[in-house]
Write a protein that holds these residues in place. Structure first.
Motif, PDB file in Angstrom:
ATOM      1  N   SER A  87      36.556  31.706  97.295  1.00 45.21           N
ATOM      2  CA  SER A  87      36.410  32.759  96.287  1.00 45.21           C
ATOM      3  C   SER A  87      35.306  32.348  95.323  1.00 45.21           C
ATOM      4  CB  SER A  87      37.719  33.002  95.564  1.00 45.21           C
ATOM      5  OG  SER A  87      38.167  31.810  94.995  1.00 45.21           O
ATOM      6  N   LEU A 129      49.727  34.364  87.829  1.00 46.62           N
ATOM      7  CA  LEU A 129      48.334  33.914  87.836  1.00 46.62           C
ATOM      8  C   LEU A 129      47.745  33.941  86.431  1.00 46.62           C
ATOM      9  CD1 LEU A 129      47.102  35.727  91.056  1.00 46.62           C
ATOM     10  CD2 LEU A 129      47.261  33.268  90.740  1.00 46.62           C
ATOM     11  N   ILE A 159      38.940  34.168  87.035  1.00 46.51           N
ATOM     12  CA  ILE A 159      39.478  32.976  87.691  1.00 46.51           C
ATOM     13  C   ILE A 159      40.851  33.293  88.302  1.00 46.51           C
ATOM     14  CG2 ILE A 159      40.264  30.603  87.287  1.00 46.51           C
ATOM     15  CD1 ILE A 159      38.089  30.429  85.105  1.00 46.51           C
ATOM     16  N   ILE A 163      41.791  32.679  92.255  1.00 45.71           N
ATOM     17  CA  ILE A 163      42.781  31.756  92.812  1.00 45.71           C
ATOM     18  C   ILE A 163      43.972  32.498  93.409  1.00 45.71           C
ATOM     19  CG2 ILE A 163      42.137  29.848  91.288  1.00 45.71           C
ATOM     20  CD1 ILE A 163      44.634  30.533  89.622  1.00 45.71           C
ATOM     21  N   ARG A 166      45.009  31.284  96.696  1.00 40.86           N
ATOM     22  CA  ARG A 166      44.936  29.816  96.803  1.00 40.86           C
ATOM     23  C   ARG A 166      43.804  29.397  97.743  1.00 40.86           C
ATOM     24  NH1 ARG A 166      48.965  26.370  95.122  1.00 40.86           N
ATOM     25  NH2 ARG A 166      50.414  27.424  93.741  1.00 40.86           N
ATOM     26  N   MET A 170      36.302  27.100  95.800  1.00 44.06           N
ATOM     27  CA  MET A 170      35.892  28.055  94.769  1.00 44.06           C
ATOM     28  C   MET A 170      34.433  27.790  94.434  1.00 44.06           C
ATOM     29  SD  MET A 170      36.911  29.741  91.440  1.00 44.06           S
ATOM     30  CE  MET A 170      38.374  29.024  90.815  1.00 44.06           C
ATOM     31  N   LEU A 191      39.032  25.207  84.950  1.00 45.31           N
ATOM     32  CA  LEU A 191      38.620  25.115  86.353  1.00 45.31           C
ATOM     33  C   LEU A 191      38.984  23.745  86.932  1.00 45.31           C
ATOM     34  CD1 LEU A 191      35.107  26.851  86.450  1.00 45.31           C
ATOM     35  CD2 LEU A 191      37.179  27.571  87.630  1.00 45.31           C
ATOM     36  N   LEU A 194      42.768  23.556  87.505  1.00 45.52           N
ATOM     37  CA  LEU A 194      43.203  24.325  88.678  1.00 45.52           C
ATOM     38  C   LEU A 194      42.745  23.662  89.978  1.00 45.52           C
ATOM     39  CD1 LEU A 194      42.447  27.901  87.330  1.00 45.52           C
ATOM     40  CD2 LEU A 194      44.696  26.943  87.805  1.00 45.52           C
ATOM     41  N   ARG A 195      41.565  23.069  89.947  1.00 45.48           N
ATOM     42  CA  ARG A 195      41.063  22.403  91.143  1.00 45.48           C
ATOM     43  C   ARG A 195      42.012  21.279  91.561  1.00 45.48           C
ATOM     44  NH1 ARG A 195      37.687  17.767  92.022  1.00 45.48           N
ATOM     45  NH2 ARG A 195      37.463  17.451  89.792  1.00 45.48           N
ATOM     46  N   LEU A 198      45.567  22.882  92.624  1.00 46.04           N
ATOM     47  CA  LEU A 198      45.590  23.613  93.892  1.00 46.04           C
ATOM     48  C   LEU A 198      44.882  22.847  95.005  1.00 46.04           C
ATOM     49  CD1 LEU A 198      44.662  27.119  92.450  1.00 46.04           C
ATOM     50  CD2 LEU A 198      46.944  26.255  92.942  1.00 46.04           C
ATOM     51  N   MET A 200      41.732  22.455  95.541  1.00 40.90           N
ATOM     52  CA  MET A 200      40.616  23.184  96.143  1.00 40.90           C
ATOM     53  C   MET A 200      39.286  22.485  95.851  1.00 40.90           C
ATOM     54  SD  MET A 200      40.437  26.518  93.685  1.00 40.90           S
ATOM     55  CE  MET A 200      40.095  26.314  91.938  1.00 40.90           C
TER      56      MET A 200
END
Lengths: 547, 284, 318
Positions: A87, A129, A159, A163, A166, A170, A191, A194-195, A198, A200
């Motif tokens: 995303s 979210l 954002i 996400i 998931r 990103m 960010l 969340l990284r 999750l 990511m």
């Protein structure tokens, strides 16, 4: 474990290579930055990973996500990747959300695009979210429309959408460039949080070296579509090998470096092109010896207040502001958007009228000048604007733009005017032939030189610079700041320099004023204000600017 | 010291006359202009005079290639003479609208505040009244003449230009280069006419094509309804005259109609093409 | 919202009344001259007496006030040629014109928006070029001529539609047969009137769609992985409709004006034929009445449009 592997990527528009032979890899959970100045192809690279480039773009090479080449997927297959496995969030939070749908509806759309769940369940998930991105009061605000949110909040909504499924990766394309420093810090730490949460990967596109060194693991530096160098982000400022990287690093201003215009000039990157290959060199030169400003005050305000009438009642844009521009020196003015700094610039140049208070130029009252007094003020106080694209009339030649002030104010003959135009063009480092050209034939940095020339052609004693380098790339910014410093030494004008960038203000200023919500928060000399900040607000700004 | 971050770029070349979509409508309009100018020489008589057998179909008689009507009037002569009224009304009503509308719109947009409020209120009044009805009433209260038709069309159609000009001036007045002009101490006259107006010009030029097209269409409707000057032949009046025999001699209405369409089409094509050439945002 | 729009409409209406009053005064001669002309050779004394009886000697302001008071109490004066109150004469014909205008408006909006959408989606491809050429043709054709040619082709040659009128005279139809007959009469004039406006809305929609499709939020929507159709409708057209509907409101007045011309072509028993009749007898009070009444219709339509735009655009009501 490699998540994304870009091999020999090439993007071509017509006969122009936007990206050529780019390699990049990104491991699961890793944060990698693509760094470079505008036009270097970093956004094009990001968009080609998403396959969101316009149809005219020709792509070569491979973009492997977990071993699958994205460039070989059919469009329906690619749609199952977008927003699901990869995303993306963008630079402009103000325009990146659809204005006619509520934020809840837009998040629900993102959820249901890739998950087979009913609307109530999707809405419940959308609320979760919004909580994950720390949207205050999320349950009450989920049905609000984008225009009811601030820029930072809209980026949080973006954002949340990104996400929703998931994603494994990103891509964030300059996600905080349009935001104030303190908000920028919040979004980047969100960010980062969340990284990790999750697991990511994050591909961060940025021009800002401090942001990159603080928030990513590795940085890939690009120039003109080509890969210059790749190195650990923490080593960015210390152990770059490539001359372009070193030039970029040294041209970037940092608050902890204590550079100042009275003692030095910024290093400038020279790019030369030989048979398609670029060569880079860094040019350093000392500052010319300049007169130390005396104790006099060139321009000062006392309790200056400006109120605007708007549809929703009066708005106070300046509230009892008292500042003083030292004679021959520079007053730096720092503040976030809405602090009133641009209004102050406009009040000083009589573009808006003061509601109360006083403005003094060389000790004379110029609060409400009329007739000859106003004309005299126009000659003595001039302004440089932020946007070099908007501040020059696109219908007039550069020569016309520069000579008109002389015709209006001095009534000089055309030969005399042409001579002065050549002189001022030379002073700002442009060839005399520039006078016959139209503004659109120049680059951003060149236009800003023209803007400075227009302001200086009448030899004002005070120059008001409203964010003159904010729209420019780092390397161009350095040349313009050097130019302004040189011109100041040569011509001896006093200056008000407005910027949101603390490091820039530190370099150009003798004294610094911090503004917030239409008021002056703090004032001190250019060293003390950063070393011994007196207010929490200034401390917050310094913390945010330090990355 | 000469430091340039980029060398000056070479200038791109433009050859607008190579563009067939620009050339073709220009040729059509040129042809109409030639028709209008040559009419008194090619067809010296009054086009309202009976010159031949009535109801000659087109191509029946080489002397009257487009045929004759119920009174034996030459349709070709009518068409040539009618071009005069068409062009005259189209261009002069557009000029009238453009001048007046730009003035009102520029004043409203540049001055803002109360002036804007009042001027836009007046504009709204004229926009509320249906154009065609306003023209009809204006023609009814006085003796119809070409001048009156021009004035009536102008009076009824200026609000469009005023709104456009206002929108342009509002955006342009807040642009940095206008602020710069004010900071440099330029007078309001210089700012409005030399700094702002050239930037609003592309929009206004395109609006002109719409105005000319509209002027021609309204004029044709007016003379079709027989509200024009009875002694002047126009394409609209030819259609109106042919209307009574529409079921049989339909060519009498069809041919002048095609002339109108070709002319208006050329004007519109030109406008669309100019939009592309003048609007750098669309061109990119 | 509606109340604000209605309040906004009042000064506009006052303005329309003032303009029509001024036009009445610009006219050479006045109502008495007209009356005297009709009754034939009235003496100078009679004319003067009538003038003061009608209040034509009063100052302009007083006359304007009286005129305005009349208009706002729906008293538009007396029609000499029709021998009835102007208001009654107009209200009699208004529904037919409204039916024609509303039908044409709907046709124009539906077809225009659909064509504009297709043109934008296929921008600069052959579909767009073909449609654009067709639309430009409609944009350049006078509506009365389109009507005449429609009569030639569909009525005279193909016998598919009646030559004119609003219903079959003397057929004494009822129920669905009547509706079908009316519809049969309505199609040609409504289409002829709609043609020009189809072109306007198609061009507007195309431009608005292209503008919207270049916006950042469209890129966001594509990055979500949305299907192109969902992208074009929910994100593209949905936003493009805002300027299209706004402009549609501005054009409604011209549509009503165009109806007057088309009505005469098709012998449609509405305000258009009334206008031509009033013109023939120089019955200026009827003409001004028509101008005032259609202005009211346009204002009402615009209030409706404002309401619609507020529903479409959440930023407006805020």
């Amino acid at each position: 474990m490699t998540l994304l592997k870009i091999e020999n990527l090439g993007v071509r528009f017509g006969d122009h290579d936007a990206v050529a032979g780019l390699d990049l890899s990104l491991a699961k959970g890793e944060a990698v930055a693509l760094v470079g100045e505008s036009g270097c192809g970093k956004s094009t690279t990001a968009l080609s990973v998403m396959r969101l480039l316009p149809p005219a773009a020709r792509l070569r090479g491979r973009v492997l996500l977990d071993g699958t080449d994205l460039l070989s997927l059919s469009e329906p297959q690619m749609r199952r990747v977008r927003g699901n496995r990869i995303s993306m969030i963008f630079q402009e939070p103000m325009t990146s959300l659809n204005p006619v749908h509520s934020i809840g509806a837009q998040i629900v759309e993102a959820i249901r695009q890739h998950a087979d769940i009913d609307k109530p369940a999707a809405r419940k998930r959308a609320l979760e979210l919004l909580d994950m991105v720390h949207m205050p009061d999320s349950a009450r605000r989920i049905d609000d429309f984008p225009h009811e949110f601030s820029g930072g909040q809209r980026q949080r909504v973006m954002i949340a959408m990104a996400i929703a499924s998931r994603p494994e990766l990103m891509i964030a394309d300059e996600p905080t460039t349009a935001l104030d420093a303190t908000i920028q810090h919040q979004i980047l730490s969100l960010l980062d949080e969340l990284r990790r949460e999750l697991g990511m990967g994050l591909l961060l596109i940025s021009h800002d070296l401090s942001v990159v060194s603080r928030w990513t693991d590795r940085a890939v530096i690009m120039h003109h579509g080509q890969h210059m160098e790749e190195l650990a982000a923490k080593d960015l400022f210390t152990s770059g090998h490539h001359p372009y990287t070193r030039g970029l690093v040294s041209a970037s201003l940092r608050l902890d470096r204590d550079q100042h215009y009275r003692s030095s000039r910024l290093p400038e990157i020279r790019v030369t092109r030989d048979a398609g290959d670029y060569a880079f060199s860094v040019v350093r030169r000392p500052a010319p010896v300049a007169a130390v400003p005396d104790d006099g005050i060139a321009l000062r305000t006392h309790d200056l207040t400006v109120t605007y009438k708007t549809a929703r009642g009066p708005v106070t844009a300046l509230d009892g502001v008292s500042v003083a521009i030292p004679k021959g020196g520079t007053l730096g003015l720092v503040g976030e958007s809405g602090s009133g700094k641009s209004t102050l610039a406009r009040a000083l140049t009589q573009l808006v009228t003061a509601t109360s208070g006083r403005i003094e130029l060389d000790g004379q009252d110029v609060t409400h000048p009329r007739g000859a007094a106003l004309r005299d003020l126009r000659r003595r106080v001039q302004m440089v604007f932020q946007d070099p694209y908007a501040s020059l009339n696109p219908r007039h030649s550069v020569g016309y733009i520069l000579e008109t002030p002389l015709a209006v104010h001095d009534g000089l003959g055309s030969a005399e005017r042409a001579k002065k135009v050549r002189q001022v063009l030379d002073q700002v480092g442009l060839p005399a032939a520039a006078a016959d050209r139209m503004p659109h034939e120049f680059s951003g940095g060149q236009r800003q030189r023209i803007g400075i020339a227009r302001a200086l052609v009448m030899r004002p004693s005070v120059l008001i610079c409203d964010e003159p380098v904010s729209a420019l790339d780092v390397s161009v910014q350095a040349t313009i700041l050097n130019l302004l410093s040189d011109l100041k030494a040569e011509l001896g004008f006093s200056c008000l320099f407005i910027s949101h960038d603390l490091a820039v203000v530190q370099f150009v200023s003798d004294r610094v004023v911090v503004m917030r919500n239409a008021r002056v928060v703090e004032e001190n000399d250019h060293l003390s204000i950063w070393r011994r900040p007196q207010t929490d607000y200034t401390r917050g700004l310094i913390a945010a600017a330090s990355g | 010291m000469t430091v340039i971050d980029h060398p000056l770029r070479a200038r791109p070349k433009r050859r607008p006359l190579r563009d067939p979509f620009l050339l073709l409508p220009l040729l059509v309009l040129l042809a109409v202009a030639v028709m209008a100018i040559s009419a008194p020489w090619l067809f010296p008589g009054d086009p309202l005079d009976m010159v031949a057998m009535p109801y000659l179909w087109p191509l029946d008689d080489p002397a009257f290639p487009l045929g004759t009507d119920s009174l034996g009037r030459d349709l070709t002569a009518g068409l040539f003479h009618g071009a005069r009224a068409t062009l005259l009304v189209g261009i002069s009503s557009a000029a009238l609208c453009l001048g007046f509308g730009t003035l009102i719109g520029a004043a409203a947009g540049y001055l803002g505040g109360r002036t804007d409020l009042i001027l836009m209120r007046v504009t709204e009044i004229f926009q509320t009244m249906p154009t065609m009805l306003l023209v009809i009433v204006l023609l009814a209260i006085s003796d119809p003449s070409l001048t009156l038709i021009v004035v009536a069309i102008g009076l009824a159609s200026w609000p469009m230009v005023a709104r456009l000009a206002r929108a342009e001036f509002i955006t342009l007045r807040h642009r940095d280069f206008v602020l710069a002009a004010r900071a440099l101490g330029y007078g309001p006259f210089r700012i409005v006419f030399i700094e702002i107006l050239p930037n609003a010009l592309p929009t206004l030029i395109v609006a002109t094509s719409v105005l000319i097209a509209n002027g021609i269409l309204i004029e044709s409707a007016v003379s079709f309804l027989n509200l024009g000057d009875a002694n002047t032949v126009t394409w609209g009046s030819l259609i109106g005259a042919g209307r009574t025999q529409i079921r049989t001699e339909w060519y009498l209405s069809a041919i002048p109609g095609i002339a109108i369409i070709l002319t208006v089409l050329a004007v519109n094509f030109l406008g669309d093409r100019l939009t592309r050439i003048l609007n750098p945002r669309l061109r990119a | 919202m509606i109340r604000r729009a209605a309040l906004h409409a009042i000064p506009t209406m006052v303005g329309v009344v003032i303009v029509s009053f001024l036009m009445l005064h610009l006219m050479p001669g006045d109502a008495v001259d007209a009356l005297a002309g009709i009754s034939g050779g009235a003496s100078a004394e009679t004319v003067a007496a009538m003038r003061s009886a009608y209040g034509l000697d009063d100052p302009l302001g007083v006359q304007l006030a009286r005129y305005a008071a009349g208009v706002f109490t729906l008293d538009f004066g007396h029609s000499i040629s029709y021998g009835a109150p102007v208001f009654d004469v107009i209200v009699d014909r208004l529904p037919a014109t409204l039916l024609l205008a509303a039908t044409a408006f709907t046709i124009a909006l539906v077809i225009g928006v659909a064509a504009g959408w297709a043109m934008a989606v296929f921008a600069d491809r052959w579909q767009d070029r073909t449609l654009s050429a067709g639309v430009l043709f409609l944009y350049s054709a006078p509506s009365f001529w389109v009507g005449l040619m429609a009569i030639v082709v569909f009525s005279a040659k193909l016998n598919l539609f009646p030559l004119g009128g609003a219903e079959t005279i003397g057929a004494d139809l009822t129920g669905w047969a009547l509706v079908a007959d009316r519809l049969h009469h309505l199609i040609l004039p409504a289409s002829a009137l709609a043609a020009f406006f189809v072109a306007i809305y198609a061009r507007l929609t195309r431009a608005a769609m292209l503008e919207v499709l270049h916006q950042d939020f469209i890129r966001t929507a594509r990055a979500k992985g949305l299907h192109p159709l969902r992208l074009q409708f929910r994100h593209g057209l949905r936003n493009a409709l805002i300027p299209v509907v706004t402009m549609a409101g501005l054009h409604f007045g011209n549509l009503v004006g165009g109806a007057v011309v088309v009505e005469t072509v098709f012998n449609w028993p509405g305000l258009g034929r009334l206008t031509m009749g009033a013109l023939a007898s120089r019955d200026i009070s009827v003409l001004l009445g028509i101008l005032l009444m259609t202005s009211v219709v346009v204002i009402a339509a615009n209030i409706l449009i404002d309401w619609l735009v507020a529903r479409l655009d959440p930023r407006v009501s805020a």
